[in-house]
Design a protein around this motif. Structure first.
Motif, short mmCIF file in Angstrom:
data_model
loop_
_atom_site.label_atom_id
_atom_site.label_comp_id
_atom_site.label_asym_id
_atom_site.label_seq_id
_atom_site.Cartn_x
_atom_site.Cartn_y
_atom_site.Cartn_z
N LYS A 64 0.83 -1.21 0.00
CA LYS A 64 0.00 0.00 0.00
C LYS A 64 0.87 1.26 0.00
O LYS A 64 0.50 2.29 -0.60
N PHE A 65 2.03 1.20 0.66
CA PHE A 65 2.93 2.35 0.68
C PHE A 65 3.47 2.63 -0.73
O PHE A 65 3.52 3.78 -1.17
N LEU A 66 3.85 1.58 -1.46
CA LEU A 66 4.30 1.78 -2.84
C LEU A 66 3.17 2.33 -3.71
O LEU A 66 3.40 3.16 -4.59
N ASP A 67 1.95 1.87 -3.45
CA ASP A 67 0.80 2.41 -4.18
C ASP A 67 0.66 3.91 -3.93
O ASP A 67 0.38 4.69 -4.86
N ALA A 68 0.84 4.31 -2.67
CA ALA A 68 0.72 5.73 -2.31
C ALA A 68 1.80 6.56 -3.01
O ALA A 68 1.53 7.66 -3.50
N LEU A 69 3.03 6.03 -3.09
CA LEU A 69 4.10 6.75 -3.77
C LEU A 69 3.82 6.87 -5.26
O LEU A 69 4.04 7.93 -5.86
N ALA A 70 3.33 5.78 -5.85
CA ALA A 70 3.07 5.80 -7.29
C ALA A 70 1.93 6.75 -7.64
O ALA A 70 1.92 7.34 -8.72
N ALA A 71 0.98 6.90 -6.72
CA ALA A 71 -0.17 7.76 -6.99
C ALA A 71 0.20 9.24 -6.99
O ALA A 71 -0.48 10.04 -7.64
N ARG A 72 1.28 9.59 -6.28
CA ARG A 72 1.67 11.01 -6.20
C ARG A 72 3.18 11.15 -6.40
O ARG A 72 3.92 11.55 -5.50
N PRO A 73 3.70 10.81 -7.57
CA PRO A 73 5.15 10.85 -7.81
C PRO A 73 5.74 12.25 -7.70
O PRO A 73 6.94 12.40 -7.47
N GLU A 74 4.90 13.27 -7.84
CA GLU A 74 5.40 14.64 -7.77
C GLU A 74 5.93 14.99 -6.38
O GLU A 74 6.69 15.96 -6.22
N ASN A 75 5.58 14.21 -5.37
CA ASN A 75 6.06 14.50 -4.02
C ASN A 75 7.51 14.06 -3.80
O ASN A 75 8.13 14.44 -2.81
N GLY A 76 8.04 13.23 -4.68
CA GLY A 76 9.46 12.91 -4.65
C GLY A 76 9.93 11.99 -3.55
O GLY A 76 11.13 11.85 -3.34
#
Length: 219
Positions: A64-76
């Motif tokens: 789920k954490f990887l999903d969260a990162l992939a959903a908002r890649p602009e956050n870096g």
């Protein structure tokens, strides 16, 4: 188990963090809080890894954490294991004794890794100020850890499909199973590592963002 409290995160401009995650933690909340604190990379580890339930809980969180990162890649924000594989392969993954890190105790003790500093006193190499960097190669603890990190030296690992990406720290094998070599069919550390790789490879094969581009360049 939800996410770090607002007052818990450092107020200075830290760029990376190492976090231990309890069962039941909410991945989206963790990602949001880390973003808001300005963290750019995080190494996630389970707070407990004693049984199959601990393993399942952490892998669920990690996915789920990887999903969260992939959903908002602009956050870096990057997860350091995945980042290390993309940047330079398994020897760049934080936590591997000798190959990727050394650690220093409060009295200047030098250990093979941060985990060894916390949990494996027998992997002390000496004291900073009394030894030179080149002296590390002569230490029995260093030699044992280096030998154990090469899967070709371990019969149980020589035919493993994950061998090229193996990052099982000898210090963890020693602490959990009594030997730097470990008994991989019974090792929860090994199961955790393979589970993380399964999730990472499945995601990288589908992503169209910068992670996927860098992974394709390495293949």
């Amino acid at each position: 188990t939800g996410a770090p409290a607002k007052g818990w995160l450092p107020g200075f401009e830290a760029q990376s963090a190492r976090a231990t995650v309890n069962a039941g933690a909410k991945a989206e909340a963790w990602a949001e809080r880390l973003w808001s604190a300005g963290i750019r990379s995080v190494l996630l580890e389970p707070a407990a890894l004693e049984n199959a339930a601990d393993l399942k809980a952490f892998l669920s969180f990690y996915e789920k954490f990887l999903d969260a990162l992939a959903a908002r890649p602009e956050n870096g924000l990057r997860e350091e294991r995945l980042e290390a594989f993309l940047e330079g392969g398994p020897t760049r993954v934080p936590g591997i004794d000798i190959l990727s890190e050394l650690a220093y105790g409060p009295e200047g003790e030098v250990f093979t890794s941060e985990y060894a500093l916390r949990s494996v006193p027998s992997l002390k190499l000496g004291f900073a100020g009394r030894m030179r960097y080149r002296d590390i190669a002569a230490q029995p603890a260093a030699r044992a850890c280096l030998a154990a990190t090469h899967a070709d030296n371990q019969p149980l690992c020589s035919g493993c499909a994950y061998q090229a990406f193996c990052t099982i720290a000898p210090s963890k094998s020693l602490a959990k199973q009594g030997s730097v070599w470990g008994r991989m069919p019974e090792s929860l550390s090994c199961a955790l590592h393979m589970g993380i790789l399964d999730l990472a490879f499945a995601r990288l094969s589908k992503e169209k963002g910068p992670f996927a581009t860098r992974w394709d360049a390495l293949r």
